[in-house]
Design a protein around this motif. Structure first.
Motif, PDB file in Angstrom:
ATOM      1  N   VAL A  58       0.865  -1.177   0.000  1.00 33.59           N
ATOM      2  CA  VAL A  58       0.000   0.000   0.000  1.00 33.59           C
ATOM      3  C   VAL A  58       0.903   1.229   0.000  1.00 33.59           C
ATOM      4  O   VAL A  58       2.034   1.178   0.475  1.00 33.59           O
ATOM      5  N   SER A  59       0.402   2.332  -0.543  1.00 36.49           N
ATOM      6  CA  SER A  59       1.198   3.557  -0.603  1.00 36.49           C
ATOM      7  C   SER A  59       0.766   4.530   0.488  1.00 36.49           C
ATOM      8  O   SER A  59      -0.406   4.584   0.865  1.00 36.49           O
ATOM      9  N   ILE A  60       1.709   5.305   0.976  1.00 34.47           N
ATOM     10  CA  ILE A  60       1.417   6.305   1.988  1.00 34.47           C
ATOM     11  C   ILE A  60       0.590   7.450   1.415  1.00 34.47           C
ATOM     12  O   ILE A  60      -0.015   8.225   2.141  1.00 34.47           O
ATOM     13  N   ARG A  61       0.545   7.524   0.068  1.00 31.93           N
ATOM     14  CA  ARG A  61      -0.258   8.511  -0.657  1.00 31.93           C
ATOM     15  C   ARG A  61      -1.238   7.760  -1.566  1.00 31.93           C
ATOM     16  O   ARG A  61      -1.093   6.555  -1.759  1.00 31.93           O
ATOM     17  N   VAL A 107      -1.397  12.726   2.326  1.00 28.06           N
ATOM     18  CA  VAL A 107      -0.591  11.690   2.971  1.00 28.06           C
ATOM     19  C   VAL A 107      -1.455  11.011   4.035  1.00 28.06           C
ATOM     20  O   VAL A 107      -2.205  11.673   4.755  1.00 28.06           O
ATOM     21  N   LYS A 108      -1.375   9.707   4.118  1.00 28.84           N
ATOM     22  CA  LYS A 108      -2.195   8.983   5.076  1.00 28.84           C
ATOM     23  C   LYS A 108      -1.936   9.467   6.497  1.00 28.84           C
ATOM     24  O   LYS A 108      -0.799   9.768   6.873  1.00 28.84           O
ATOM     25  N   THR A 109      -2.994   9.531   7.274  1.00 26.48           N
ATOM     26  CA  THR A 109      -2.899  10.010   8.651  1.00 26.48           C
ATOM     27  C   THR A 109      -2.292   8.933   9.545  1.00 26.48           C
ATOM     28  O   THR A 109      -2.196   7.755   9.165  1.00 26.48           O
ATOM     29  N   LEU A 160       4.262  -3.896   3.311  1.00 19.68           N
ATOM     30  CA  LEU A 160       5.160  -3.234   2.358  1.00 19.68           C
ATOM     31  C   LEU A 160       4.562  -1.858   2.077  1.00 19.68           C
ATOM     32  O   LEU A 160       3.640  -1.727   1.265  1.00 19.68           O
ATOM     33  N   LEU A 161       5.060  -0.837   2.768  1.00 15.04           N
ATOM     34  CA  LEU A 161       4.523   0.515   2.641  1.00 15.04           C
ATOM     35  C   LEU A 161       5.363   1.311   1.654  1.00 15.04           C
ATOM     36  O   LEU A 161       6.584   1.402   1.803  1.00 15.04           O
ATOM     37  N   ASN A 162       4.702   1.901   0.658  1.00 15.79           N
ATOM     38  CA  ASN A 162       5.407   2.696  -0.341  1.00 15.79           C
ATOM     39  C   ASN A 162       5.551   4.140   0.116  1.00 15.79           C
ATOM     40  O   ASN A 162       4.578   4.778   0.530  1.00 15.79           O
ATOM     41  N   ILE A 163       6.779   4.669   0.031  1.00 22.86           N
ATOM     42  CA  ILE A 163       7.057   6.070   0.331  1.00 22.86           C
ATOM     43  C   ILE A 163       7.830   6.629  -0.851  1.00 22.86           C
ATOM     44  O   ILE A 163       9.033   6.381  -1.004  1.00 22.86           O
ATOM     45  N   PRO A 164       7.179   7.380  -1.758  1.00 20.98           N
ATOM     46  CA  PRO A 164       7.840   7.796  -3.000  1.00 20.98           C
ATOM     47  C   PRO A 164       8.687   9.062  -2.826  1.00 20.98           C
ATOM     48  O   PRO A 164       8.176  10.095  -2.376  1.00 20.98           O
ATOM     49  N   PRO A 165       9.971   9.019  -3.158  1.00 23.55           N
ATOM     50  CA  PRO A 165      10.776  10.248  -3.139  1.00 23.55           C
ATOM     51  C   PRO A 165      10.229  11.279  -4.132  1.00 23.55           C
ATOM     52  O   PRO A 165       9.625  10.927  -5.150  1.00 23.55           O
ATOM     53  N   GLU A 212      -4.643  15.518  13.892  1.00 23.75           N
ATOM     54  CA  GLU A 212      -3.924  15.879  12.680  1.00 23.75           C
ATOM     55  C   GLU A 212      -4.859  16.674  11.766  1.00 23.75           C
ATOM     56  O   GLU A 212      -6.081  16.656  11.928  1.00 23.75           O
ATOM     57  N   VAL A 213      -4.266  17.351  10.802  1.00 19.61           N
ATOM     58  CA  VAL A 213      -5.044  18.144   9.858  1.00 19.61           C
ATOM     59  C   VAL A 213      -5.538  17.258   8.728  1.00 19.61           C
ATOM     60  O   VAL A 213      -4.780  16.447   8.176  1.00 19.61           O
ATOM     61  N   VAL A 214      -6.810  17.388   8.394  1.00 15.47           N
ATOM     62  CA  VAL A 214      -7.387  16.729   7.230  1.00 15.47           C
ATOM     63  C   VAL A 214      -7.643  17.795   6.167  1.00 15.47           C
ATOM     64  O   VAL A 214      -8.206  18.855   6.479  1.00 15.47           O
ATOM     65  N   ALA A 215      -7.201  17.557   4.946  1.00 15.66           N
ATOM     66  CA  ALA A 215      -7.384  18.524   3.858  1.00 15.66           C
ATOM     67  C   ALA A 215      -8.174  17.879   2.730  1.00 15.66           C
ATOM     68  O   ALA A 215      -7.938  16.721   2.372  1.00 15.66           O
ATOM     69  N   GLU A 216      -9.122  18.606   2.175  1.00 16.41           N
ATOM     70  CA  GLU A 216      -9.928  18.109   1.061  1.00 16.41           C
ATOM     71  C   GLU A 216     -10.033  19.194  -0.001  1.00 16.41           C
ATOM     72  O   GLU A 216     -10.589  20.265   0.237  1.00 16.41           O
ATOM     73  N   PRO A 217      -9.458  18.937  -1.208  1.00 15.03           N
ATOM     74  CA  PRO A 217      -9.541  19.936  -2.282  1.00 15.03           C
ATOM     75  C   PRO A 217     -10.861  19.820  -3.043  1.00 15.03           C
ATOM     76  O   PRO A 217     -11.343  18.717  -3.297  1.00 15.03           O
ATOM     77  N   PHE A 218     -11.437  20.955  -3.412  1.00 21.11           N
ATOM     78  CA  PHE A 218     -12.657  20.980  -4.214  1.00 21.11           C
ATOM     79  C   PHE A 218     -12.461  21.931  -5.388  1.00 21.11           C
ATOM     80  O   PHE A 218     -11.789  22.957  -5.256  1.00 21.11           O
ATOM     81  N   ASP A 219     -13.052  21.584  -6.528  1.00 21.28           N
ATOM     82  CA  ASP A 219     -13.104  22.486  -7.670  1.00 21.28           C
ATOM     83  C   ASP A 219     -14.539  22.983  -7.781  1.00 21.28           C
ATOM     84  O   ASP A 219     -15.311  22.906  -6.816  1.00 21.28           O
TER      85      ASP A 219
END
Length: 716
Positions: free
Chosen positions: A310-313, A326-328, A347-352, A565-572
């Motif tokens: 799984v990915s952290i994003r 990013v996952k909380t 197996l946690l994915n952390i992409p540079p 923690e902060v939760v962010a949600e983008p809207f268009d």
């Protein structure tokens, strides 16, 4: 094959002398055993109970947490799957620091780092002799760089195990699809990675097999690949499309509640193994991989444990647009309990990022995660417990087991002073196999017995979460097993509380709602991109955000002393003015209007029974105003079913609904078969229009129908 035949002969001899559920025998079968003809289910269970991991598999399982590092030209093109046509000139990280990667991972508790040495785009992160499509042709370090070497050296310095991902699918190699020629090419790359970089602990193959630049698909020579690995790196485990470690079947970070390491699911991708699985109608995503019913149909079983990737994003590669996604800590903790805590390795994915660094947001979250795990498992409260019949399982010595002589077996523990706890742990001695099929855990709070869990498999490790309580006694009952079990450890822990997070949603009219699980919590929020503080507005009722923006929120408790923690949600822009002009078809229960209703829980779904229309499918929307679109979003259905999920598409805009302009974009929702998350597609050039049209060209399961949770547009 020779090993299986020998095991088969040994099994024939054993069946004549074994007493099912009787005294334990020292006969064990590393990795697999074949059942003799006409074996009863009792005999099959007994033999299955004696299949054990290889030393490499056992050492791998004990790592518990490993890390993926997805990094390639996709990092610079903002794609998930590259096309193989990317210029090496775009690969130019300004601050690449593999030691920063490894330090960050080690501090969080990870034991191995696996690098995407080559992804589907074919770009090699080492100076290979096989192709010019590599770092040697990039401006990074003047063409003298080697990402694989840098990670290998960092792992050596910090005592981290090292693994490589080498994609068999190569969208750049001209020989792909010419099977013998490409096999030679691929094995030369594999040889370089397995001979030039010291010890390799894990080789990771996925099963992707798409078209190459010549339009052909490759037939992979798995026998040759495996033989080469065993020759060059005999101590490495080979994962996913390998014979040592299997894919859990999803990319959500969740293992099965019944997770068998000893399973009839045949390992690897050799044709004969694929045929065996087809005969039993089992696959990596199957819910049942080890029931008695399945065992009764099988001719053999294998030690084939699961790896939860799984990915952290949301995505596997770095995308700046996901910096706020990013996952909380709560999400990562839950992933730990449902992976490591369900007999799997995480197996946690952390992409540079484009600098070549683990992004600050990701690094901070990993630090929190590591601190949470360290605090949770620092003190095993069971060390102070007393028991007359299972004391060995709480002494902290993995060499001693609780091995009951009959079933059901009950172990009861008492505390002189009540133990305050919320996590229970139990482990089998996998060196003697995996056996438990059903068990129950109960806790006595001073007044009554409370059931913590009625569960199935244990395996290497099983973790159960429950509400924090004072426990004066605890009781473990093993009710069902393939053979008499060997319990190596029973533990009890107190995990720190993780504050519940707010959830942010917006309806079709553009009204934003924020909810918190706790009725006593105060929610504060912002819409200007800033981080909410104790002075930010308090959420009291829905508010309008019709034209879009980013909503950030966090919860406060204890009069503002503690915050989440902060939760962010983008809207268009919202879909209040939108109308469906045309849709090819729809099931009566899932109308096309569901695709623009602002509700993630509804969907448009075309008919799936009887005589159905095939792809392409189109849906046309009148936005009620002329907009400049920079992209669009596609949200798949949220019920966990992949049916109808779009994978290939075209997108058009129009001023009048008659003349259409095709958007310049990649036309593929990459990896949707495994990672069904909201997709953000950006156009290479903006398009104006009052109407838009989404055309589905194919679905992930190739079934011939379409499902859409929600469609949105990107104007920002």
């Amino acid at each position: 094959m020779k090993r299986t035949i020998i095991a088969h002969i040994v099994a024939l001899g054993l069946l004549s002398q074994v007493n099912v559920m009787g005294q334990d025998s020292p006969t064990y079968y590393p990795k697999s055993v074949a059942f003799p003809p006409n074996s009863t289910i009792e005999q099959k269970m007994e033999l299955a109970s004696r299949v054990v991991p290889s030393p490499q598999q056992k050492a791998w399982q004990e790592l518990e947490m490993t890390a993926f590092l997805h990094f390639t030209v996709n990092t610079f093109t903002d794609l998930e799957w590259g096309h193989g046509t990317e210029s090496p000139q775009i690969f130019n990280p300004s601050q690449l620091d593999a030691e920063q990667w490894v330090r960050t991972l080690k501090e969080a508790g990870f034991k191995m780092a696996i690098l995407t040495a080559k992804h589907h785009d074919g770009f090699c992160l080492w100076p290979t002799k096989t192709t010019t499509h590599s770092v040697a042709s990039s401006p990074w370090k003047g063409g003298k760089g080697d990402v694989v070497r840098m990670l290998r050296d960092a792992c050596t310095k910090y005592g981290m195990k090292f693994g490589v991902y080498l994609s068999p699918w190569d969208r750049n190699a001209k020989s792909y699809g010419d099977s013998p020629a490409y096999d030679s090419y691929f094995m030369e790359q594999l040889t370089e990675l397995l001979t030039n970089y010291g010890k390799v602990d894990e080789v990771w193959f996925d099963g992707a097999c798409g078209e190459g630049p010549n339009g052909k698909k490759q037939i992979y020579n798995w026998d040759a690949y495996y033989d080469l690995i065993h020759k060059l790196q005999p101590n490495a485990v080979v994962a996913v499309s390998g014979e040592d470690v299997r894919w859990v079947g999803n990319e959500h970070g969740e293992g099965r509640t019944t997770e068998w390491s000893v399973t009839p699911f045949a390992p690897g991708a050799r044709p004969e193994m694929v045929k065996k699985n087809a005969a039993l109608n089992i696959h990596a995503e199957a819910k049942d991989l080890g029931s008695r019913e399945l065992l009764n149909k099988a001719s053999s079983v294998y030690w084939y444990p699961s790896e939860v990737d799984v990915s952290i994003r949301p995505g596997w590669f770095y995308h700046k647009s996901e910096d706020s996604r990013v996952k909380t800590l709560g999400q990562l903790a839950n992933i730990y309990y449902t992976s490591v805590g369900r007999n799997s390795v995480l197996l946690l994915n952390i992409p540079p990022d484009t600098r070549g660094l683990i992004k600050e947001e990701d690094a901070a979250r990993l630090k929190e995660f590591g601190a949470y795990l360290k605090q949770t498992f620092a003190v095993d409260l069971m060390r102070k417990a007393k028991s007359t019949n299972a004391k060995f399982a709480t002494d902290g010595n993995s060499a001693t087991d609780w091995s009951p002589s009959t079933l059901p077996a009950v172990a009861e523990f008492s505390f002189t002073k009540p133990a305050i706890a919320n996590v229970f742990q139990i482990q089998e001695n996998i060196g003697k196999g995996q056996r438990v099929e059903e068990f129950r855990v109960e806790a006595f709070d001073g007044k009554r017995w409370i059931t913590i869990g009625n569960e199935t498999t244990i395996g290497y490790k099983r973790l159960l979460q429950f509400p924090t309580m004072a426990i004066s006694k605890i009781k473990v009952t093993i009710t069902k097993a393939r053979a008499l079990p060997n319990i190596s450890n029973i533990g009890l822990f107190k995990a720190p509380e993780i504050m519940s997070l707010p959830t942010i949603s917006r309806n079709k009219q553009g009204m934003v709602s924020i909810a918190a699980e706790s009725e006593t919590a105060t929610v504060r929020y912002t819409t200007d991109g800033s981080t909410p503080t104790a002075k930010s507005p308090i959420y009291r009722q829905p508010f309008s955000l019709a034209k879009g923006g980013v909503v950030k929120a966090r919860t406060y408790i204890n009069n503002g002393k503690d915050m989440s923690e902060v939760v962010a949600e983008p809207f268009d822009i919202c879909s209040a003015k939108w109308q469906i002009v045309f849709a090819d078809s729809a099931d009566i229960s899932f109308p096309a209007s569901n695709a623009i209703d602002g509700k993630s829980t509804t969907m448009w779904h075309t008919p799936w029974e009887g005589k159905i229309k095939q792809h392409p499918y189109s849906i046309v929307v009148d936005m009620g105003e002329t907009l400049t679109l920079k992209g669009f979003t596609y949200s798949p259905r949220v019920d966990g079913n992949k049916s109808g999920t779009i994978t290939k598409f075209e997108f058009y805009t129009s001023m009048d609904g008659a003349t259409w302009q095709k958007a310049d974009c990649n036309g593929e929702f990459a990896n949707m078969a495994n990672n069904t998350v909201k997709q953000y597609i950006r156009f290479n050039q903006p398009l104006q229009g009052k109407y838009f049209k989404l055309v589905s060209l194919d679905d992930v399961l190739h079934q011939g129908w379409v499902s859409v949770g929600e469609i949105g547009v990107i104007t920002k």
